[in-house]
Design an enzyme around this catalytic site. Structure first.
Site, PDB file in Angstrom:
ATOM      1  N   SER A 113      -2.191  -2.852   6.170  1.00 32.86           N
ATOM      2  CA  SER A 113      -1.818  -1.991   7.290  1.00 32.86           C
ATOM      3  C   SER A 113      -0.539  -2.529   7.905  1.00 32.86           C
ATOM      4  O   SER A 113      -0.334  -3.751   7.963  1.00 32.86           O
ATOM      5  CB  SER A 113      -2.928  -1.960   8.343  1.00 32.86           C
ATOM      6  OG  SER A 113      -2.472  -1.378   9.560  1.00 32.86           O
ATOM      7  N   GLY A 140       0.814  -1.208   0.000  1.00 34.58           N
ATOM      8  CA  GLY A 140       0.000   0.000   0.000  1.00 34.58           C
ATOM      9  C   GLY A 140       0.847   1.257   0.000  1.00 34.58           C
ATOM     10  O   GLY A 140       0.575   2.208  -0.747  1.00 34.58           O
ATOM     11  N   HIS A 141       1.888   1.290   0.839  1.00 32.99           N
ATOM     12  CA  HIS A 141       2.800   2.437   0.841  1.00 32.99           C
ATOM     13  C   HIS A 141       3.476   2.597  -0.525  1.00 32.99           C
ATOM     14  O   HIS A 141       3.611   3.714  -1.046  1.00 32.99           O
ATOM     15  CB  HIS A 141       3.898   2.247   1.895  1.00 32.99           C
ATOM     16  CG  HIS A 141       3.415   2.240   3.308  1.00 32.99           C
ATOM     17  ND1 HIS A 141       3.472   1.127   4.103  1.00 32.99           N
ATOM     18  CD2 HIS A 141       2.878   3.222   4.072  1.00 32.99           C
ATOM     19  CE1 HIS A 141       3.002   1.410   5.298  1.00 32.99           C
ATOM     20  NE2 HIS A 141       2.625   2.676   5.311  1.00 32.99           N
ATOM     21  N   GLN A 188      -8.024  11.022   8.653  1.00 29.02           N
ATOM     22  CA  GLN A 188      -6.736  11.708   8.582  1.00 29.02           C
ATOM     23  C   GLN A 188      -6.597  12.474   7.277  1.00 29.02           C
ATOM     24  O   GLN A 188      -6.135  13.627   7.266  1.00 29.02           O
ATOM     25  CB  GLN A 188      -5.605  10.692   8.717  1.00 29.02           C
ATOM     26  CG  GLN A 188      -4.214  11.262   8.485  1.00 29.02           C
ATOM     27  CD  GLN A 188      -3.148  10.207   8.640  1.00 29.02           C
ATOM     28  OE1 GLN A 188      -2.788   9.839   9.741  1.00 29.02           O
ATOM     29  NE2 GLN A 188      -2.644   9.693   7.525  1.00 29.02           N
ATOM     30  N   GLY A 205      -3.097   7.859   1.748  1.00 27.94           N
ATOM     31  CA  GLY A 205      -4.034   6.779   1.485  1.00 27.94           C
ATOM     32  C   GLY A 205      -5.408   7.060   2.061  1.00 27.94           C
ATOM     33  O   GLY A 205      -5.541   7.658   3.132  1.00 27.94           O
ATOM     34  N   LYS A 206      -6.434   6.596   1.354  1.00 33.73           N
ATOM     35  CA  LYS A 206      -7.806   6.755   1.846  1.00 33.73           C
ATOM     36  C   LYS A 206      -8.129   5.799   2.991  1.00 33.73           C
ATOM     37  O   LYS A 206      -9.166   5.959   3.637  1.00 33.73           O
ATOM     38  CB  LYS A 206      -8.806   6.531   0.706  1.00 33.73           C
ATOM     39  CG  LYS A 206      -8.900   7.680  -0.278  1.00 33.73           C
ATOM     40  CD  LYS A 206     -10.031   7.425  -1.265  1.00 33.73           C
ATOM     41  CE  LYS A 206     -10.177   8.568  -2.255  1.00 33.73           C
ATOM     42  NZ  LYS A 206     -11.306   8.313  -3.192  1.00 33.73           N
TER      43      LYS A 206
END
EC number: 6.3.2.1
Length: 283
Positions: A182, A32-33, A150, A144-145
């Site tokens: 995550s 994801g990152h 945030q 990121g969504k």
């Protein structure tokens, strides 16, 4: 990939560039990152990532000391993803003195949901992001969504302070079974990892109920909470909110209102969050 450990090193290197694209992280990187880094690449003339585990956004009982630090692996992943610059300050470099000047975001957005269950969390987030923005001076930043609240907070802060930064929200990167990636997924046991997909399934069930025409939102939320609790989860919230401001919508007036289902729940010792956007209902 150039690695800067101090603000002076970073600024000196970035002086040659006009449009840095920035991806802030706390390390322990996953796909994801890396998707954020790849999305940022065409948006600027240099891609900058940061790795900094920010003490200010952890509550005393949370996992600051045990949060995974995976430096060698993170560097290799960023190089492979095409990152141009890594800013990796230690605490003394970013906070050379006690950070007594902090960013306190709008309570209407900061004190609900995550902010309610993690008091002061968004003060820590906004403070470190503002400081990183001042160090990197990006023209675009990608978030990121998955951390939906945030993302909204950062957009609000950038707008309020008239920062010349475009904030890009990137879709949540998921495993094949639907679990949102995550860094904290690594805390899950094998059995918990198999169970964890139920969080995204609960969000889908909430969305399907709304899309099927059900308008008792409190009942939808209660069903989702109960479904997870019966499976051994400890849910903090599963709610339906307006995408525009994360406030509760009126059940009688959902037409044309884009919604988002948001969830936070603890599975064993691991707290997971997720969300799912829901298209506006036709008038």
């Amino acid at each position: 990939m150039y690695i800067a450990h101090t603000i002076d090193e970073l600024r000196s290197h970035l002086a040659a560039f006009r449009r840095p694209a920035f991806v802030p992280t706390m390390g322990n990187l996953h796909e994801g990152h890396l998707a954020l880094v790849k999305q940022a690449k065409p948006l600027g003339d240099v891609t900058v990532a940061s790795i900094f585990v920010n003490r200010l956004q952890f509550l005393p009982h949370e996992d600051f000391d045990t949060y995974p630090r995976t430096w060698d692996s993170d560097c290799e992943k960023l190089r492979t993803a095409g990152c141009g610059v890594l800013f990796a300050p230690d605490e003394k470099a970013l906070y050379p003195e006690p950070q007594t000047c902090k960013v306190h975001p709008d309570p209407a957005l900061a004190d609900i949901l995550e902010g309610h269950f993690r008091p002061g969390f968004f003060v820590g987030v906004c403070t470190v992001v503002m400081k990183l923005f001042q160090c990197v001076q990006p023209r675009v930043a990608v978030f990121g969504k998955k951390d939906y609240q945030q993302l909204m907070m950062i957009r609000h802060m950038v707008r309020q302070f008239a920062l010349p930064i475009e904030i890009v929200g990137s879709e949540t990167f998921r495993a094949d079974d639907g679990l949102a990636l995550s860094s904290r997924n690594g805390y899950l046991s094998e059995a918990e990892r198999a169970e964890a997909v139920q969080l995204s399934k609960a969000l889908k069930a909430m969305a399907q109920a709304v899309q099927a025409g059900e308008r008792d939102l409190a009942a939808i939320e209660a069903r989702a909470m109960q479904a997870l609790a019966q499976r051994g989860w400890q849910p903090d919230y599963l709610v339906l909110r307006r995408r525009s401001d994360l406030q509760a919508p009126s059940s009688a007036n959902l037409a044309g209102e884009p919604l988002v289902a948001l969830a936070a729940a603890r599975l064993g010792g691991t707290r997971l969050i997720d969300n799912l956007e829901i298209d506006a209902m036709p008038s």
